[in-house]
Write a protein that holds these residues in place. Structure first.
Motif, mmCIF file in Angstrom:
data_model
loop_
_atom_site.group_PDB
_atom_site.id
_atom_site.type_symbol
_atom_site.label_atom_id
_atom_site.label_comp_id
_atom_site.label_asym_id
_atom_site.label_seq_id
_atom_site.Cartn_x
_atom_site.Cartn_y
_atom_site.Cartn_z
ATOM 1 N N ASN A 146 6.659 14.709 -10.335
ATOM 2 C CA ASN A 146 5.701 13.709 -9.858
ATOM 3 C C ASN A 146 6.321 12.314 -9.922
ATOM 4 O O ASN A 146 6.182 11.516 -8.987
ATOM 5 C CB ASN A 146 4.427 13.789 -10.699
ATOM 6 C CG ASN A 146 3.323 12.923 -10.170
ATOM 7 O OD1 ASN A 146 3.199 12.705 -8.969
ATOM 8 N ND2 ASN A 146 2.497 12.423 -11.066
ATOM 9 N N GLY A 156 -0.880 5.949 -5.354
ATOM 10 C CA GLY A 156 -2.067 6.795 -5.302
ATOM 11 C C GLY A 156 -1.751 8.247 -5.628
ATOM 12 O O GLY A 156 -2.466 8.904 -6.393
ATOM 13 N N ARG A 157 -0.666 8.766 -5.048
ATOM 14 C CA ARG A 157 -0.262 10.151 -5.339
ATOM 15 C C ARG A 157 0.139 10.317 -6.798
ATOM 16 O O ARG A 157 -0.197 11.319 -7.427
ATOM 17 C CB ARG A 157 0.903 10.563 -4.445
ATOM 18 C CG ARG A 157 0.492 10.945 -3.057
ATOM 19 C CD ARG A 157 1.675 11.483 -2.275
ATOM 20 N NE ARG A 157 2.469 12.454 -2.992
ATOM 21 C CZ ARG A 157 2.267 13.778 -2.967
ATOM 22 N NH1 ARG A 157 1.284 14.264 -2.265
ATOM 23 N NH2 ARG A 157 3.055 14.589 -3.647
ATOM 24 N N VAL A 188 -0.917 8.662 -9.450
ATOM 25 C CA VAL A 188 -2.119 8.641 -10.288
ATOM 26 C C VAL A 188 -2.940 9.915 -10.087
ATOM 27 O O VAL A 188 -3.433 10.506 -11.049
ATOM 28 C CB VAL A 188 -2.953 7.371 -9.992
ATOM 29 C CG1 VAL A 188 -4.297 7.421 -10.680
ATOM 30 C CG2 VAL A 188 -2.170 6.137 -10.399
ATOM 31 N N TYR A 189 -3.080 10.356 -8.838
ATOM 32 C CA TYR A 189 -3.877 11.538 -8.526
ATOM 33 C C TYR A 189 -3.294 12.793 -9.186
ATOM 34 O O TYR A 189 -4.004 13.549 -9.848
ATOM 35 C CB TYR A 189 -3.938 11.706 -7.003
ATOM 36 C CG TYR A 189 -4.683 12.923 -6.535
ATOM 37 C CD1 TYR A 189 -6.071 12.947 -6.529
ATOM 38 C CD2 TYR A 189 -4.005 14.051 -6.086
ATOM 39 C CE1 TYR A 189 -6.761 14.062 -6.096
ATOM 40 C CE2 TYR A 189 -4.684 15.168 -5.647
ATOM 41 C CZ TYR A 189 -6.061 15.162 -5.656
ATOM 42 O OH TYR A 189 -6.743 16.269 -5.233
ATOM 43 N N ILE A 190 -2.008 12.992 -9.042
ATOM 44 C CA ILE A 190 -1.365 14.177 -9.623
ATOM 45 C C ILE A 190 -1.364 14.089 -11.144
ATOM 46 O O ILE A 190 -1.600 15.080 -11.843
ATOM 47 C CB ILE A 190 0.068 14.355 -9.077
ATOM 48 C CG1 ILE A 190 0.051 14.549 -7.569
ATOM 49 C CG2 ILE A 190 0.779 15.499 -9.765
ATOM 50 C CD1 ILE A 190 -0.676 15.769 -7.093
ATOM 51 N N ARG A 191 -1.129 12.905 -11.679
ATOM 52 C CA ARG A 191 -1.142 12.732 -13.137
ATOM 53 C C ARG A 191 -2.521 13.078 -13.709
ATOM 54 O O ARG A 191 -2.619 13.731 -14.752
ATOM 55 C CB ARG A 191 -0.756 11.300 -13.499
ATOM 56 C CG ARG A 191 -0.586 11.088 -14.980
ATOM 57 C CD ARG A 191 -0.171 9.686 -15.286
ATOM 58 N NE ARG A 191 1.241 9.515 -14.923
ATOM 59 C CZ ARG A 191 1.872 8.354 -14.965
ATOM 60 N NH1 ARG A 191 1.232 7.276 -15.333
ATOM 61 N NH2 ARG A 191 3.133 8.285 -14.636
ATOM 62 N N ALA A 192 -3.577 12.663 -13.016
ATOM 63 C CA ALA A 192 -4.935 12.975 -13.479
ATOM 64 C C ALA A 192 -5.196 14.482 -13.435
ATOM 65 O O ALA A 192 -5.835 15.029 -14.345
ATOM 66 C CB ALA A 192 -5.954 12.234 -12.627
ATOM 67 N N HIS A 193 -4.722 15.147 -12.392
ATOM 68 C CA HIS A 193 -4.918 16.597 -12.307
ATOM 69 C C HIS A 193 -4.146 17.329 -13.401
ATOM 70 O O HIS A 193 -4.651 18.315 -13.949
ATOM 71 C CB HIS A 193 -4.499 17.128 -10.934
ATOM 72 C CG HIS A 193 -5.586 17.013 -9.926
ATOM 73 N ND1 HIS A 193 -6.751 17.720 -10.012
ATOM 74 C CD2 HIS A 193 -5.699 16.261 -8.830
ATOM 75 C CE1 HIS A 193 -7.526 17.428 -9.002
ATOM 76 N NE2 HIS A 193 -6.908 16.520 -8.262
ATOM 77 N N LYS A 235 -6.134 16.836 -16.536
ATOM 78 C CA LYS A 235 -7.421 17.544 -16.475
ATOM 79 C C LYS A 235 -7.260 19.025 -16.797
ATOM 80 O O LYS A 235 -8.038 19.589 -17.549
ATOM 81 C CB LYS A 235 -8.038 17.382 -15.085
ATOM 82 C CG LYS A 235 -9.344 18.095 -14.912
ATOM 83 C CD LYS A 235 -9.876 17.866 -13.504
ATOM 84 C CE LYS A 235 -11.115 18.669 -13.238
ATOM 85 N NZ LYS A 235 -11.574 18.506 -11.849
#
Length: 87
Positions: A22, A72-73, A75-80, A83
């Motif tokens: 990532n 954006g990518r 942050v999005y992948i890091r959050a997933h 999670k």
């Protein structure tokens, strides 16, 4: 109550590889944005390239968009990852 089983070493290493991939992807977006930004400035500053000035402006405008997509990518992948795989 169901408790999650601890992750084995192989799974922990797979998650770490995903995190590193990532970050590498973000760096590729960042590198592309920097190249577009510098190319846009170079085109605008060189008098010999007057006929392609619109391309310079286009590259200058596209650079922050590419950087925003990369952030954006990231942050999005890091959050997933956080999670689904709480370590």
């Amino acid at each position: 109550m169901s408790q999650k089983a601890p992750l084995i070493t192989r799974d922990v290493l797979a998650i770490e590889r995903t995190r590193l991939a990532n970050e590498r992807t973000f760096l590729a977006y960042f590198r592309t944005a920097v190249v577009f930004l510098s190319a846009g400035f170079a085109i605008l500053e060189m008098s010999a390239l007057e006929e392609i000035r619109p391309l310079g402006w286009f590259l200058l405008c596209l650079s922050p968009i590419i950087l925003a997509v990369g952030i954006g990518r990231l942050v999005y992948i890091r959050a997933h990852i956080k999670k689904y795989y709480q370590l």
